[in-house]
Design a protein around this motif. Structure first.
Motif, mmCIF file in Angstrom:
data_model
loop_
_atom_site.group_PDB
_atom_site.id
_atom_site.type_symbol
_atom_site.label_atom_id
_atom_site.label_comp_id
_atom_site.label_asym_id
_atom_site.label_seq_id
_atom_site.Cartn_x
_atom_site.Cartn_y
_atom_site.Cartn_z
ATOM 1 N N PRO A 1 47.130 58.215 93.791
ATOM 2 C CA PRO A 1 48.581 57.993 93.737
ATOM 3 C C PRO A 1 49.064 57.788 92.287
ATOM 4 O O PRO A 1 50.144 58.249 91.918
ATOM 5 C CB PRO A 1 48.772 56.725 94.570
ATOM 6 C CG PRO A 1 47.629 56.734 95.532
ATOM 7 C CD PRO A 1 46.479 57.351 94.789
ATOM 8 N N GLN B 1 47.694 59.044 89.465
ATOM 9 C CA GLN B 1 47.702 60.370 88.816
ATOM 10 C C GLN B 1 48.894 61.188 89.306
ATOM 11 O O GLN B 1 49.547 61.880 88.532
ATOM 12 C CB GLN B 1 46.407 61.129 89.139
ATOM 13 C CG GLN B 1 45.191 60.658 88.355
ATOM 14 C CD GLN B 1 43.920 61.356 88.832
ATOM 15 O OE1 GLN B 1 43.688 61.495 90.023
ATOM 16 N NE2 GLN B 1 43.100 61.772 87.882
ATOM 17 N N THR B 2 49.159 61.085 90.603
ATOM 18 C CA THR B 2 50.267 61.846 91.178
ATOM 19 C C THR B 2 51.593 61.426 90.553
ATOM 20 O O THR B 2 52.436 62.263 90.234
ATOM 21 C CB THR B 2 50.306 61.623 92.705
ATOM 22 O OG1 THR B 2 49.074 62.077 93.254
ATOM 23 C CG2 THR B 2 51.449 62.392 93.338
ATOM 24 N N ALA C 1 44.159 64.047 93.692
ATOM 25 C CA ALA C 1 44.738 63.155 92.696
ATOM 26 C C ALA C 1 45.036 61.800 93.339
ATOM 27 O O ALA C 1 45.516 61.748 94.472
ATOM 28 C CB ALA C 1 46.017 63.752 92.129
ATOM 29 N N ARG D 1 51.592 62.815 86.880
ATOM 30 C CA ARG D 1 51.489 64.268 86.698
ATOM 31 C C ARG D 1 52.525 65.048 87.493
ATOM 32 O O ARG D 1 52.856 66.175 87.144
ATOM 33 C CB ARG D 1 50.086 64.747 87.123
ATOM 34 C CG ARG D 1 49.004 64.382 86.131
ATOM 35 C CD ARG D 1 47.640 64.663 86.739
ATOM 36 N NE ARG D 1 46.566 64.391 85.805
ATOM 37 C CZ ARG D 1 45.972 65.331 85.077
ATOM 38 N NH1 ARG D 1 46.356 66.578 85.190
ATOM 39 N NH2 ARG D 1 45.010 65.011 84.245
ATOM 40 N N ILE D 2 53.008 64.479 88.597
ATOM 41 C CA ILE D 2 53.927 65.234 89.454
ATOM 42 C C ILE D 2 55.299 64.558 89.533
ATOM 43 O O ILE D 2 56.323 65.180 89.248
ATOM 44 C CB ILE D 2 53.344 65.383 90.886
ATOM 45 C CG1 ILE D 2 51.977 66.059 90.815
ATOM 46 C CG2 ILE D 2 54.296 66.165 91.779
ATOM 47 C CD1 ILE D 2 51.971 67.455 90.217
ATOM 48 N N GLN E 1 55.312 68.088 97.406
ATOM 49 C CA GLN E 1 54.564 68.247 96.162
ATOM 50 C C GLN E 1 53.638 67.066 95.910
ATOM 51 O O GLN E 1 52.514 67.230 95.442
ATOM 52 C CB GLN E 1 55.523 68.359 94.991
ATOM 53 C CG GLN E 1 56.068 69.740 94.816
ATOM 54 C CD GLN E 1 57.033 69.771 93.667
ATOM 55 O OE1 GLN E 1 56.837 69.082 92.666
ATOM 56 N NE2 GLN E 1 58.067 70.542 93.818
ATOM 57 N N GLU F 1 52.449 65.145 98.273
ATOM 58 C CA GLU F 1 51.385 65.263 99.268
ATOM 59 C C GLU F 1 50.354 66.291 98.814
ATOM 60 O O GLU F 1 49.150 66.080 98.950
ATOM 61 C CB GLU F 1 51.980 65.662 100.622
ATOM 62 C CG GLU F 1 52.698 64.521 101.303
ATOM 63 C CD GLU F 1 53.205 64.889 102.679
ATOM 64 O OE1 GLU F 1 53.221 66.087 103.004
ATOM 65 O OE2 GLU F 1 53.578 63.970 103.424
ATOM 66 N N ALA F 2 50.852 67.394 98.255
ATOM 67 C CA ALA F 2 49.929 68.423 97.770
ATOM 68 C C ALA F 2 49.022 67.849 96.685
ATOM 69 O O ALA F 2 47.830 68.118 96.640
ATOM 70 C CB ALA F 2 50.713 69.619 97.231
ATOM 71 N N SER F 3 49.591 67.022 95.822
ATOM 72 C CA SER F 3 48.807 66.420 94.743
ATOM 73 C C SER F 3 47.705 65.515 95.298
ATOM 74 O O SER F 3 46.543 65.601 94.887
ATOM 75 C CB SER F 3 49.737 65.631 93.821
ATOM 76 O OG SER F 3 48.982 64.856 92.931
ATOM 77 N N LEU F 4 48.073 64.659 96.263
ATOM 78 C CA LEU F 4 47.078 63.783 96.898
ATOM 79 C C LEU F 4 46.021 64.632 97.596
ATOM 80 O O LEU F 4 44.829 64.344 97.542
ATOM 81 C CB LEU F 4 47.750 62.865 97.918
ATOM 82 C CG LEU F 4 48.732 61.833 97.374
ATOM 83 C CD1 LEU F 4 49.433 61.122 98.522
ATOM 84 C CD2 LEU F 4 48.005 60.813 96.502
#
Lengths: 359, 277
Positions: B176, B178-179, B174, B182-183, B165, B167-170
């Motif tokens: 790091p 923000q990740t 996004a 947010r995640i 998840q 990795e998906a965000s990056l």
């Protein structure tokens, strides 16, 4: 999806121009060489499949391009700029993950909007583009659902929309269909292919399923133990496998071990004229290249041999025979369905169909 | 299925369990009963029901001052230990650095360190540094001693997190940072709440460390202890009953949250078990 005029950097390169270049990439994990000196070009708009068994390095290569791993040596270029030096979030590359990796705490719509939100896209543009992406994957009706309330196929569609909404230059797909059952997989294959044609984004697709690779790809890059075995179109790679491994991995084949001596190729009971330096040789002969010769006559470019039918496997439109040419040499022959068959028969194949392959 | 066969095979085990639970819980039951007994701590069995002790308790301002003190210390400890514990857990989960094994042990040491040692060493440090003992030193003591609890809980939460998840965000652009907001943090929410509840409860009834670091103001456990020296009063029974009720409520919430945060995964795990067997 049309490129937004507000952002000229998003203009896609012309169809067929080189988009991605992998230059002499190697990757070591500890003492293990996962990728050995890989070089590969991908053209813009192309559907290229990385095909290989598990452990062949195909997912690692994908992760290097996405930026989750760093190459041990070599470079990756995209659109004339170094890609491998950028962090993942600065690459114009998006990924559809094997298990989708959807965000469980966000609705399907918010999952799709995520990439635009983190880049501070204006709200109105987000709404429009998310709507468009959801429509494209036929998921508008499920936009409010959390991922846990979606079926595997629906999650797959959301994962696709979440990536495509960012209008990547290159979409990476890591075995995206492997979690789906056979029927759904066939359907998604066809949708993926038409989607790719429609939006013209370059697809780099990873799979271990050779049929899937054949059905979808413009070109297949076959990986074996971290090295590229062959890169060619599905038709080319099937008709002219370069190696015994390729011939066996893609489709069924008969591998004939023999030798060339005095311009004659000999493989057990089979002999035909062939120019070449003397020495051992190996040939791939597809089962469907062999046919039953009913009138006993052969064309000049054909090889005829007599063999006994040992086994017969009925396959609907065709049947597969296992025939014995004597001395225990067994060949597989695919013929149109024709009823039970026993005893000795004459078989022929065209010399050109015996493709010489590397060990 | 297996529970059934066990109880059929071992009726003595059930009896034994009843005795153990009676041994553990009957003192608490007595304490609760006596808080409603008109005759106070004397006179068994209790004959007359009353809420007098509770009325008296609610009028007792020094008890409520100590409750307020305890709440402030506990809230502060939660904030301090969660912040530092999260950072330590992130380092243990993600970073690779020389001395990581030593770091892990040092962070987790306070878990097994006797409170007396922690309290005494913090007291000596406070004296050495010339810091006056007051609520702030208690908060400081609790916060540092409970970092290890926060670290353990949050580390477990991070281990369960699906890294794909992030990795998906990056991958979606996004950063790091923000990740993380947010995640990572939203996915850690249940672990954070569970850790907060646990730390809050532990801080509320902490005595050993508190005893060394307390100044003029008492926390609730120390106030109770101070009064006990003058003999057990029914008022103490009443406040203890209230503490018991609140603790049970917190533990139930904590347990529920934990079960929920483990829920999806244990379901998956069970399904996998079903497939292989």
């Amino acid at each position: 999806m049309s490129a937004s005029p507000a952002n000229p950097a998003q203009e896609l390169p012309a169809e067929g121009a080189e988009l991605l270049e992998v230059r002499n990439i190697a990757k070591r994990f500890g003492a293990v060489d996962v990728l050995k000196n890989i070089s590969l070009n991908i053209a813009s708009g192309e559907f290229l499949t990385l095909l290989g068994e598990s452990g062949s390095g195909k997912t690692t290569l994908l992760r290097l391009i996405a930026g989750f791993e760093q190459p041990s040596s070599g470079e990756i270029w995209m659109g004339g700029a170094r890609l491998d030096v950028l962090p993942p979030y600065k690459r114009r590359v998006n990924t559809v993950f094997q298990n989708y990796a959807l965000f469980p705490h966000l609705s399907a719509r918010d999952n799709v909007a995520y990439g635009l939100r983190v880049k501070n896209t204006p709200g109105r543009e987000i709404n429009g583009r998310v709507e468009e992406a959801l429509r494209m994957v036929k998921m508008l009706d499920f936009a409010a659902n959390r991922p846990s309330k979606l079926s595997g196929g629906q999650q797959q569609r959301i994962a696709l929309a979440r990536a495509l909404v960012n209008r990547p230059q290159l979409l990476l797909l890591d075995e995206p269909l492997s979690a789906l059952d056979a029927n759904l997989r066939k359907q998604m294959q066809s949708e993926l292919k038409s989607l790719q044609r429609e939006i013209g984004i370059t697809f780099l697709f990873v799979t271990h399923d050779q049929e899937e690779a054949m059905a979808l790809s413009d070109r297949i890059a076959l990986l074996r133990d971290g090295a590229l075995e062959q890169v060619a179109s599905p038709r080319e790679i099937y008709a002219h496998p370069a190696t015994a491994y390729t011939a066996q991995f893609i489709g069924q084949t008969n591998l004939l071990r023999g030798e060339i001596r005095g311009s004659i190729a000999t493989c057990g009971a089979l002999r035909w004229p062939l120019e070449g330096t003397d020495g051992p040789a190996m040939f791939s002969l597809r089962p469907e290249a062999i046919r039953i010769c009913t009138d006993g006559k052969r064309q000049t470019n054909e090889v005829k041999f007599r063999a006994t039918v040992r086994q017969q496997f009925y396959g609907g439109s065709s049947e597969l025979l296992e025939v014995d040419c004597g001395n225990g040499q067994t060949l597989r022959v695919r013929v149109p369905a024709r009823g039970p068959l026993t005893g000795e028969h004459d078989f022929v194949f065209s010399m050109a169909e015996a493709i010489r392959v590397q060990e | 299925m297996s529970a059934n066969s066990t109880s059929r095979r071992a009726p003595l085990l059930a009896l034994y369990a009843v005795f153990v639970f009676a041994f553990i819980y009957s003192p608490i039951v007595v304490l609760v009963l006596y808080s409603f007994n008109r005759d106070g701590v004397g006179g068994f069995p209790p004959r007359h029901f009353t809420l007098n002790w509770y009325t008296q308790l609610f009028a007792d301002s020094s008890i409520w001052d100590s409750v307020l003190n305890s709440l402030m210390v506990a809230a502060g400890s939660v904030a301090l230990s969660l912040t530092l514990g999260l950072l330590a857990a992130l380092a243990l989960d993600r970073a690779d650095f020389p001395g990581k094994a030593l770091f892990r042990r040092l962070v987790l040491l306070p878990l097994i360190l006797p409170g007396i040692i922690t309290g005494l060493s913090l007291l000596m440090f406070a004296v050495f540094a010339g810091v006056q003992l007051r609520l702030l030193t208690v908060f400081w003591g609790h916060g540092t001693a409970l970092i290890s609890v926060a670290t353990t809980e949050l580390f477990a939460g991070l281990q369960k997190l699906d890294r794909a998840q992030e990795e998906a965000s990056l991958d979606l652009g996004a950063t790091p940072w923000q990740t993380f907001w947010r995640i990572t943090l939203p996915n850690l929410k249940l672990s954070l709440i569970a850790a907060a509840l646990l730390i809050f409860t532990l801080s509320m009834d902490e005595i050993a460390v508190t005893f060394f670091l307390i100044g003029r103001d008492n926390t609730l456990p120390l106030e109770i202890w101070a009064r006990l020296r003058l003999g057990i009063t029914p008022e103490i029974n009443a406040i203890s009953t209230l503490i018991f009720a609140v603790s049970v409520a917190l533990i139930v919430i904590w347990y529920r949250l934990r079960a929920r945060s483990l829920g999806d995964r244990s379901q998956e795990f069970l399904e996998q078990l079903g497939e292989t067997s």
